[in-house]
Motif scaffolding. Structure first.
Motif, mmCIF file in Angstrom:
data_model
loop_
_atom_site.group_PDB
_atom_site.id
_atom_site.type_symbol
_atom_site.label_atom_id
_atom_site.label_comp_id
_atom_site.label_asym_id
_atom_site.label_seq_id
_atom_site.Cartn_x
_atom_site.Cartn_y
_atom_site.Cartn_z
ATOM 1 N N ASN A 43 8.066 -0.094 7.236
ATOM 2 C CA ASN A 43 6.730 0.481 7.052
ATOM 3 C C ASN A 43 6.734 1.976 6.799
ATOM 4 O O ASN A 43 5.727 2.546 6.386
ATOM 5 C CB ASN A 43 5.830 0.143 8.243
ATOM 6 N N LEU A 44 7.867 2.655 7.033
ATOM 7 C CA LEU A 44 7.951 4.084 6.753
ATOM 8 C C LEU A 44 8.395 4.379 5.322
ATOM 9 O O LEU A 44 8.580 5.536 4.951
ATOM 10 C CB LEU A 44 8.922 4.764 7.723
ATOM 11 N N MET A 45 8.549 3.345 4.510
ATOM 12 C CA MET A 45 9.120 3.519 3.171
ATOM 13 C C MET A 45 8.282 4.431 2.282
ATOM 14 O O MET A 45 8.791 5.075 1.371
ATOM 15 C CB MET A 45 9.298 2.165 2.497
ATOM 16 N N PHE A 46 6.995 4.521 2.534
ATOM 17 C CA PHE A 46 6.123 5.312 1.659
ATOM 18 C C PHE A 46 6.117 6.796 2.041
ATOM 19 O O PHE A 46 5.403 7.585 1.446
ATOM 20 C CB PHE A 46 4.700 4.754 1.690
ATOM 21 N N ARG A 47 6.904 7.163 3.034
ATOM 22 C CA ARG A 47 6.962 8.576 3.416
ATOM 23 C C ARG A 47 7.637 9.390 2.317
ATOM 24 O O ARG A 47 8.586 8.941 1.685
ATOM 25 C CB ARG A 47 7.738 8.766 4.718
ATOM 26 N N PRO A 48 7.165 10.622 2.066
ATOM 27 C CA PRO A 48 7.835 11.470 1.079
ATOM 28 C C PRO A 48 9.282 11.688 1.479
ATOM 29 O O PRO A 48 9.588 11.741 2.669
ATOM 30 C CB PRO A 48 7.040 12.789 1.161
ATOM 31 N N PRO A 49 10.198 11.840 0.516
ATOM 32 C CA PRO A 49 9.956 11.900 -0.938
ATOM 33 C C PRO A 49 10.197 10.556 -1.628
ATOM 34 O O PRO A 49 10.556 10.515 -2.796
ATOM 35 C CB PRO A 49 10.998 12.915 -1.378
ATOM 36 N N HIS A 50 10.039 9.449 -0.922
ATOM 37 C CA HIS A 50 10.339 8.143 -1.503
ATOM 38 C C HIS A 50 9.464 7.881 -2.729
ATOM 39 O O HIS A 50 8.275 8.161 -2.713
ATOM 40 C CB HIS A 50 10.125 7.043 -0.473
ATOM 41 N N GLU A 51 10.063 7.336 -3.770
ATOM 42 C CA GLU A 51 9.368 7.144 -5.032
ATOM 43 C C GLU A 51 8.955 5.698 -5.282
ATOM 44 O O GLU A 51 8.499 5.363 -6.357
ATOM 45 C CB GLU A 51 10.257 7.631 -6.186
ATOM 46 N N ARG A 52 9.155 4.827 -4.325
ATOM 47 C CA ARG A 52 8.834 3.413 -4.535
ATOM 48 C C ARG A 52 7.360 3.157 -4.244
ATOM 49 O O ARG A 52 6.869 3.420 -3.152
ATOM 50 C CB ARG A 52 9.702 2.552 -3.626
ATOM 51 N N GLY A 53 6.640 2.630 -5.208
ATOM 52 C CA GLY A 53 5.239 2.286 -5.022
ATOM 53 C C GLY A 53 4.289 3.392 -5.429
ATOM 54 O O GLY A 53 4.535 4.568 -5.184
ATOM 55 N N ASP A 54 3.184 2.973 -6.084
ATOM 56 C CA ASP A 54 2.120 3.918 -6.427
ATOM 57 C C ASP A 54 1.095 4.007 -5.306
ATOM 58 O O ASP A 54 0.520 5.065 -5.057
ATOM 59 C CB ASP A 54 1.413 3.463 -7.706
ATOM 60 N N ILE A 55 0.864 2.884 -4.648
ATOM 61 C CA ILE A 55 -0.076 2.837 -3.529
ATOM 62 C C ILE A 55 0.528 1.979 -2.423
ATOM 63 O O ILE A 55 1.416 1.164 -2.662
ATOM 64 C CB ILE A 55 -1.452 2.271 -3.938
ATOM 65 N N MET A 56 0.047 2.185 -1.196
ATOM 66 C CA MET A 56 0.479 1.354 -0.072
ATOM 67 C C MET A 56 -0.687 1.205 0.897
ATOM 68 O O MET A 56 -1.319 2.196 1.282
ATOM 69 C CB MET A 56 1.669 1.974 0.657
ATOM 70 N N MET A 57 -0.978 -0.024 1.284
ATOM 71 C CA MET A 57 -2.081 -0.283 2.202
ATOM 72 C C MET A 57 -1.589 -0.220 3.649
ATOM 73 O O MET A 57 -0.508 -0.701 3.975
ATOM 74 C CB MET A 57 -2.680 -1.653 1.926
ATOM 75 N N VAL A 58 -2.410 0.384 4.504
ATOM 76 C CA VAL A 58 -2.100 0.477 5.923
ATOM 77 C C VAL A 58 -3.359 0.190 6.725
ATOM 78 O O VAL A 58 -4.474 0.302 6.228
ATOM 79 C CB VAL A 58 -1.569 1.884 6.314
ATOM 80 N N ARG A 59 -3.169 -0.207 7.974
ATOM 81 C CA ARG A 59 -4.296 -0.258 8.899
ATOM 82 C C ARG A 59 -4.243 1.054 9.659
ATOM 83 O O ARG A 59 -3.314 1.341 10.395
ATOM 84 C CB ARG A 59 -4.212 -1.471 9.810
ATOM 85 N N ARG A 60 -5.236 1.884 9.461
ATOM 86 C CA ARG A 60 -5.193 3.254 9.942
ATOM 87 C C ARG A 60 -6.324 3.509 10.924
ATOM 88 O O ARG A 60 -7.485 3.274 10.621
ATOM 89 C CB ARG A 60 -5.308 4.217 8.763
ATOM 90 N N GLY A 61 -6.004 4.001 12.104
ATOM 91 C CA GLY A 61 -7.014 4.360 13.085
ATOM 92 C C GLY A 61 -7.375 5.828 12.968
ATOM 93 O O GLY A 61 -6.510 6.676 12.774
ATOM 94 N N ALA A 62 -8.674 6.137 13.065
ATOM 95 C CA ALA A 62 -9.087 7.532 13.070
ATOM 96 C C ALA A 62 -8.663 8.207 14.367
ATOM 97 O O ALA A 62 -8.604 9.423 14.452
ATOM 98 C CB ALA A 62 -10.597 7.646 12.887
ATOM 99 N N GLY A 63 -8.344 7.388 15.387
ATOM 100 C CA GLY A 63 -7.868 7.950 16.640
ATOM 101 C C GLY A 63 -8.957 8.683 17.392
ATOM 102 O O GLY A 63 -10.137 8.644 17.048
ATOM 103 N N ALA A 64 -8.552 9.350 18.442
ATOM 104 C CA ALA A 64 -9.514 10.083 19.251
ATOM 105 C C ALA A 64 -10.034 11.312 18.521
ATOM 106 O O ALA A 64 -11.156 11.751 18.740
ATOM 107 C CB ALA A 64 -8.864 10.486 20.576
ATOM 108 N N ASP A 65 -9.202 11.895 17.660
ATOM 109 C CA ASP A 65 -9.582 13.091 16.909
ATOM 110 C C ASP A 65 -9.560 12.749 15.428
ATOM 111 O O ASP A 65 -8.507 12.485 14.847
ATOM 112 C CB ASP A 65 -8.595 14.225 17.213
#
Length: 536
Positions: A414-436
């Motif tokens: 799941n960390l594959m989309f971290r820079p500077p990785h070039e694989r994929g144009d988009i990646m979907m995640v379930r993202r929480g806004a968190g407390a802040d």
């Protein structure tokens, strides 16, 4: 947080159209149920303190080291609060409250942050929590910043000195103002590890987790399973907690549900589409509503995605209402913002900014120079929930002239989309806004985030994030700034929110209690789960 009753689900208000409808019809049976009042507590009010809670989850842990980037990700940190306490906790509204730190304060210019450390706390190995132990954790985190998570960077990037003022007081000295520290210390940056374990294990902490939490580690197989034993000397009491907690990674959704039906598991995280099946099997289904979104990271190093009209075309190509109704079974809502209605910066007008309009999407693509269509590579994790939503999005975008190529990867990647990785144009995640909320924008759309490929879509985003970092969290001006940031992100289509996401659990009726939402993350707290008497 609410319980689904056993009754037929109301008819869908707005069915999906065209190819997207066909893609979903093949995978779904649109029957289900509607929300009702929360369930009661354990039968008879008694809990089984000798049993074991066996939990089947979609994801696991590659390591149990709070400093690693993987454990800062929303979908892979559910076990951590059972092992480690935080210096700062969050209440149900996401407000920072005392944890291992009983109090904290800034100096006037936000360049010093002082914590008062709770007395009488011991680690699982018998070591005492004090200012020296906290300083050892901070210094270790600072030494690991070159490979650490966004949370550690947020907490420690500006720290020039960690001062032990006395036995139970620590001061962080910063080279520039930072008004977010209490929020960062409510996440993995504030999870305290035994100083003895730090000294003896070094980088080996991945397999030797020693914290102050209500459970201590018994065994661990990376990305597979972990077994924890109750820590009876826990500073906040062990009353009512089961003797053991087992966490199993099982990626396939049907296997997780079947495990609860057969009694192999006590508790399972299930996909919303499985709600009818779970109900029909006589299971109780709990939906924990979260300030959490299915959203899409984008790589603006790609020429097409660097164009505003293309990004807005993608936003118009998504039938959010149809997805919420067909896929989430009432547990999700359409989303155009990185925050949900639970957030104080949520904007009702922005919620209507991108109505579903495939024709408008085609017009925008043509205006951007893509009259003959556009091809996009979609990096997608291989869980049933991700695949179902990803395939529906593929069909929808196809109707608007966007050819989406799915590139399916294992959950452990799941960390594959971290820079500077070039694989994929988009990646979907379930993202929480968190407390802040600032932290969500910082992570997803600013140059500070681990998911941002290249610069943000507009310099204004970085400017607002930086301004927010320099304001105390209690400053009323911060609210207005966050509202401006939210508007900028939506207008610039800096990320592609899809629908809100709740956590859905299945278990035998009346047998599980205490599945509490974790305001800091998408995942919920496992350390508070209890078994009703007579259920194990």
């Amino acid at each position: 947080m609410w319980i689904w009753p056993r009754q037929p689900r109301p008819q869908v208000r707005g069915p999906l159209r065209g190819t997207a409808a066909l893609a979903l019809t093949a995978a779904l049976v649109l029957t289900g149920c509607a929300p009702s009042a929360p369930a009661s507590t354990a039968a008879g009010g008694e809990h089984d303190t000798e049993g074991t809670v066996i939990f089947y989850d979609t994801s696991g842990h590659a390591t149990l080291d709070p400093a690693t980037a993987a454990n800062d990700r929303n979908m892979t940190n559910g076990l951590m609060p059972a092992l480690y306490d935080n210096l700062v906790e969050f209440d149900d509204d996401g407000k920072p409250v005392p944890g291992l730190a009983t109090d904290w304060h800034y100096n006037d210019d936000l360049t010093e942050f002082t914590l008062e450390i709770r007395e009488g706390v011991r680690f699982h190995d018998g070591e005492t929590l004090d200012a020296e132990a906290v300083a050892a954790n901070f210094e270790r985190s600072i030494s690991l910043l070159d490979q650490a998570s966004t949370t550690l960077h947020g907490a420690f990037d500006f720290v020039t000195e960690v001062e032990v003022v006395d036995d139970h007081t620590v001061t962080m000295h910063l080279d520039q103002p930072n008004g977010q520290i209490e929020y960062w210390l409510g996440k993995v940056a504030g999870m305290m590890i035994s100083p003895r374990a730090i000294e003896e294990s070094g980088d080996g902490l991945e397999l030797d987790a020693v914290g102050t939490g209500p459970y201590k580690l018994s065994s661990f197989v990376p990305n597979n399973r972990a077994r924890l034993d109750r820590f009876d000397d826990y500073w906040d009491g062990a009353e009512g907690r089961p003797a053991h907690l087992e966490h199993h990674r099982v990626s396939e959704g049907q296997s997780r549900l079947n495990a609860v039906r057969s009694g192999q598991a006590d508790l399972s995280l299930i996909a919303p589409r499985q709600i009818p099946e779970a109900e029909n099997a006589g299971l109780e289904v709990l939906v924990n509503e979260k300030n959490s979104i299915w959203t899409i990271y984008l790589n603006i190093n790609r020429e097409s995605l660097s164009k505003l009209k293309v990004r807005r075309a993608i936003m118009h190509a998504i039938d959010r209402e149809g997805l919420a109704e067909a896929i989430s079974y009432g547990s999700g809502k359409p989303a155009t913002q990185l925050v949900t209605e639970l957030s104080p910066i949520y904007d009702e007008e922005l919620a209507e900014r991108y109505p579903y309009d495939p024709e408008r999407a085609r017009e925008l693509l043509a205006e951007a120079g893509y009259a003959d269509g556009l091809e996009i590579s979609f990096l997608l994790l291989n869980t049933s929930e991700y695949l179902q939503l990803g395939e529906a999005l593929q069909a929808m975008l196809g109707e608007a002239g966007i050819d989406v190529q799915l590139d399916v990867i294992d959950l452990s990647q799941n960390l594959m989309f971290r820079p500077p990785h070039e694989r994929g144009d988009i990646m979907m995640v379930r993202r929480g806004a968190g407390a802040d909320a600032l932290e969500a924008y910082q992570e997803v759309v600013s140059s500070y985030g681990t998911g941002t490929q290249g610069a943000p879509v507009t310099p204004r985003i970085d400017e607002l994030v930086e301004e927010g970092r320099l304001i105390n969290a209690d400053d009323p001006d911060r609210q207005e700034l966050l509202e401006d940031l939210n508007e900028e992100v939506v207008e610039q289509a800096a990320t592609f929110p899809v629908i809100t996401r709740s956590n859905v659990y299945a278990y035998q009726p009346g047998c599980i209690t205490g599945i509490e939402p974790n305001a800091g993350y998408v995942t919920d707290k496992l350390d508070t789960v209890k078994i009703a008497g007579g259920c194990s």
